[in-house]
Enzyme design. Structure first.
Site, mmCIF file in Angstrom:
data_model
loop_
_atom_site.group_PDB
_atom_site.id
_atom_site.type_symbol
_atom_site.label_atom_id
_atom_site.label_comp_id
_atom_site.label_asym_id
_atom_site.label_seq_id
_atom_site.Cartn_x
_atom_site.Cartn_y
_atom_site.Cartn_z
ATOM 1 N N GLY A 12 0.820 -1.215 0.000
ATOM 2 C CA GLY A 12 0.000 0.000 0.000
ATOM 3 C C GLY A 12 0.850 1.259 0.000
ATOM 4 O O GLY A 12 2.081 1.213 -0.063
ATOM 5 N N LEU A 39 -5.144 -10.247 7.195
ATOM 6 C CA LEU A 39 -5.984 -9.608 8.211
ATOM 7 C C LEU A 39 -7.465 -9.956 8.051
ATOM 8 O O LEU A 39 -8.268 -9.686 8.947
ATOM 9 C CB LEU A 39 -5.782 -8.088 8.200
ATOM 10 N N ALA A 62 -5.127 -2.151 5.698
ATOM 11 C CA ALA A 62 -6.518 -1.824 6.023
ATOM 12 C C ALA A 62 -7.390 -2.097 4.804
ATOM 13 O O ALA A 62 -6.904 -2.131 3.665
ATOM 14 C CB ALA A 62 -6.642 -0.353 6.424
ATOM 15 N N THR A 103 -7.993 7.018 10.738
ATOM 16 C CA THR A 103 -8.479 7.897 9.686
ATOM 17 C C THR A 103 -9.279 9.087 10.198
ATOM 18 O O THR A 103 -9.903 9.015 11.266
ATOM 19 C CB THR A 103 -9.368 7.074 8.717
ATOM 20 N N TYR A 127 -16.664 2.128 6.648
ATOM 21 C CA TYR A 127 -15.203 2.233 6.721
ATOM 22 C C TYR A 127 -14.789 2.968 7.995
ATOM 23 O O TYR A 127 -13.968 2.476 8.780
ATOM 24 C CB TYR A 127 -14.662 2.948 5.475
HETATM 25 N N1 LIG Z 1 -5.690 6.294 1.782
HETATM 26 C C1 LIG Z 1 -6.169 7.300 2.518
HETATM 27 O O1 LIG Z 1 -6.576 8.347 1.996
HETATM 28 C C2 LIG Z 1 -6.211 7.170 4.018
HETATM 29 C C3 LIG Z 1 -6.813 8.202 4.749
HETATM 30 C C4 LIG Z 1 -6.847 8.094 6.151
HETATM 31 C C5 LIG Z 1 -6.309 6.987 6.777
HETATM 32 N N2 LIG Z 1 -5.755 5.998 6.032
HETATM 33 C C6 LIG Z 1 -5.230 4.834 6.742
HETATM 34 O O2 LIG Z 1 -3.838 4.754 6.511
HETATM 35 C C7 LIG Z 1 -3.426 3.379 6.468
HETATM 36 C C8 LIG Z 1 -2.643 3.122 5.203
HETATM 37 O O3 LIG Z 1 -3.456 3.425 4.090
HETATM 38 P P1 LIG Z 1 -2.924 3.327 2.602
HETATM 39 O O4 LIG Z 1 -3.467 4.503 1.857
HETATM 40 O O5 LIG Z 1 -1.466 3.031 2.590
HETATM 41 O O6 LIG Z 1 -3.731 2.032 2.110
HETATM 42 P P2 LIG Z 1 -3.699 1.317 0.690
HETATM 43 O O7 LIG Z 1 -2.722 1.987 -0.208
HETATM 44 O O8 LIG Z 1 -5.113 1.167 0.252
HETATM 45 O O9 LIG Z 1 -3.112 -0.115 1.057
HETATM 46 C C9 LIG Z 1 -3.827 -0.985 1.869
HETATM 47 C C10 LIG Z 1 -2.904 -2.099 2.246
HETATM 48 O O10 LIG Z 1 -3.637 -2.996 3.090
HETATM 49 C C11 LIG Z 1 -3.424 -4.302 2.607
HETATM 50 N N3 LIG Z 1 -4.527 -5.182 2.932
HETATM 51 C C12 LIG Z 1 -5.841 -5.039 2.612
HETATM 52 N N4 LIG Z 1 -6.531 -6.105 3.042
HETATM 53 C C13 LIG Z 1 -5.636 -6.932 3.645
HETATM 54 C C14 LIG Z 1 -5.728 -8.189 4.271
HETATM 55 N N5 LIG Z 1 -6.897 -8.856 4.352
HETATM 56 N N6 LIG Z 1 -4.612 -8.749 4.804
HETATM 57 C C15 LIG Z 1 -3.421 -8.109 4.719
HETATM 58 N N7 LIG Z 1 -3.258 -6.924 4.115
HETATM 59 C C16 LIG Z 1 -4.362 -6.337 3.579
HETATM 60 C C17 LIG Z 1 -3.281 -4.147 1.111
HETATM 61 O O11 LIG Z 1 -2.678 -5.300 0.595
HETATM 62 P P3 LIG Z 1 -3.067 -5.897 -0.861
HETATM 63 O O12 LIG Z 1 -2.237 -5.092 -1.836
HETATM 64 O O13 LIG Z 1 -2.694 -7.312 -0.782
HETATM 65 O O14 LIG Z 1 -4.550 -5.657 -1.050
HETATM 66 C C18 LIG Z 1 -2.407 -2.907 1.053
HETATM 67 O O15 LIG Z 1 -1.048 -3.246 1.242
HETATM 68 C C19 LIG Z 1 -4.701 2.566 6.642
HETATM 69 O O16 LIG Z 1 -4.859 2.251 7.988
HETATM 70 C C20 LIG Z 1 -5.802 3.529 6.231
HETATM 71 O O17 LIG Z 1 -7.026 3.209 6.875
HETATM 72 C C21 LIG Z 1 -5.687 6.071 4.673
#
Ligand SMILES: NC(=O)c1ccc[n+]([C@@H]2O[C@H](COP(=O)([O-])OP(=O)(O)OC[C@H]3O[C@@H](n4cnc5c(N)ncnc54)[C@H](OP(=O)(O)O)[C@@H]3O)[C@@H](O)[C@H]2O)c1
Length: 296
Positions: A12, A39, A62, A103, A127
């Site tokens: 991610g 997860l 996530a 988040t 979410y």
């Molecule tokens: N993106 C945003 O705008 C945002 C905003 C606020 C908070 N956050 C929080 O910040 C954190 C990081 O977000 P991000 O943007 O880096 O997320 P992201 O780019 O969407 O990546 C999500 C990651 O979670 C992994 N994942 C999903 N389901 C899984 C499972 N069942 N088992 C193991 N791994 C799993 C995915 O792996 P796969 O590639 O295998 O699917 C991916 O590596 C999260 O906690 C998110 O809630 C994000």
């Protein structure tokens, strides 16, 4: 002996950015992708995590598909809440600290001004509710936790607003973008650098101010304002600039409602922990440049 920090979500935006940082002496970031720690199956996590002998865990994984979560609530809660709690419990059993990402969507958006870490949570959708449940699970299971709420994350890779705008803007002369939702865009590499800055202190066993913190890019904007800034960066490369028309949320319906204002106040985090994410205005240009270079 190197201090082993197990990192989930390494494919991610944030987890990938963390793994891409230069090595830190005395610290080993151990990547644990979905194949190692799934997860979606929280029950097997404690044993799988123990096999990695973690001294700390940074949980960047996530279920982040905000609209899809509405129709996948059991999966969203398994990944975002139950699994986070299992990882936290496994950490606590080893005396290891747990860093959990959360988040801005734990808030309902009703506040005027930026949200502080003690403001009341009231998520609007599945979410946000699942992430909020994850916060509670981590707090309950592991006293040595740092929960960082972040927002509007973008990087040169992955699914994010900046990449979407650049994809659409490459073909269109005009885009309509929501102008009545406010938040703090956060560059994933900045967030990763802030987490990495804490690693040596975790490794030393420092007694950090455990708890829930805000860690988002300084300065709030709207999606419309963010899009304008993205095209300001792209225009010199493209030799053209798409027009960005402001629209209301009502004109861009989504499966789950978004907070009207989810700007996070991260000033207290900076004071207490000494980490911050820069203003998105400073962090954006190199990321846009990197994305445009990928397209060449
Ligand atoms: N993106 C945003 O705008 C945002 C905003 C606020 C908070 N956050 C929080 O910040 C954190 C990081 O977000 P991000 O943007 O880096 O997320 P992201 O780019 O969407 O990546 C999500 C990651 O979670 C992994 N994942 C999903 N389901 C899984 C499972 N069942 N088992 C193991 N791994 C799993 C995915 O792996 P796969 O590639 O295998 O699917 C991916 O590596 C999260 O906690 C998110 O809630 C994000």
């Amino acid at each position: 002996m190197s201090f082993r920090i197990v990192v989930t979500g390494v494919s991610g935006q944030v987890g990938g950015s963390l793994m891409a940082l230069p090595p830190i002496p005395g610290v080993t970031f151990v990547p644990a992708g979905r194949g190692v720690l799934d997860l979606a199956r929280p029950r097997g996590l404690a044993a799988a995590l123990a096999a990695l002998a973690p001294d700390a865990v940074v949980n960047c994984a996530a279920h982040t598909a905000v609209d899809r979560a509405e129709s996948e609530a059991p999966l969203a809660f398994a990944v975002n809440a139950e699994a986070a709690g299992e990882l936290a419990a496994a950490c606590a059993a080893r005396g290891a600290p747990m860093v959990q990402l959360s988040t801005d969507y734990v808030f309902d958006g009703s506040k005027t001004g930026a949200w502080t870490r003690t403001d009341a949570v009231a998520p609007l959708g599945v979410y946000g509710a699942s992430k909020e449940a994850g916060e509670r699970a981590v707090r309950a299971a592991c006293p040595k936790h740092l929960i960082f709420r972040t927002s509007w994350v973008y990087a040169a890779r992955g699914r994010n607003f900046v990449r979407t705008m650049l994809r659409l803007g490459a073909d269109r002369d005009e885009l309509r973008v929501v102008a009545d939702q406010t938040g703090c865009p956060t560059a994933a590499p900045d967030l990763a650098a802030a987490l990495a800055a804490l690693a040596p202190r975790l490794a030393r066993g420092d007694d950090l101010p455990w708890g829930t913190w805000h860690l988002a890019g300084r300065e709030a904007t709207t999606w419309h304002g963010f899009a304008e800034a993205i095209f300001d960066c792209a225009a010199p490369v493209w030799g053209r600039r798409p027009a960005v028309l402001p629209i209301a949320t009502a004109e861009y319906p989504t499966a789950t409602p978004r907070p009207r204002n989810s700007a996070l106040d991260s000033a207290e985090t900076e004071r207490a922990l000494g980490v911050e994410a820069r203003s998105w205005r400073d962090a954006l240009p190199p990321i846009v440049a990197e994305i445009l270079a990928q397209e060449d």
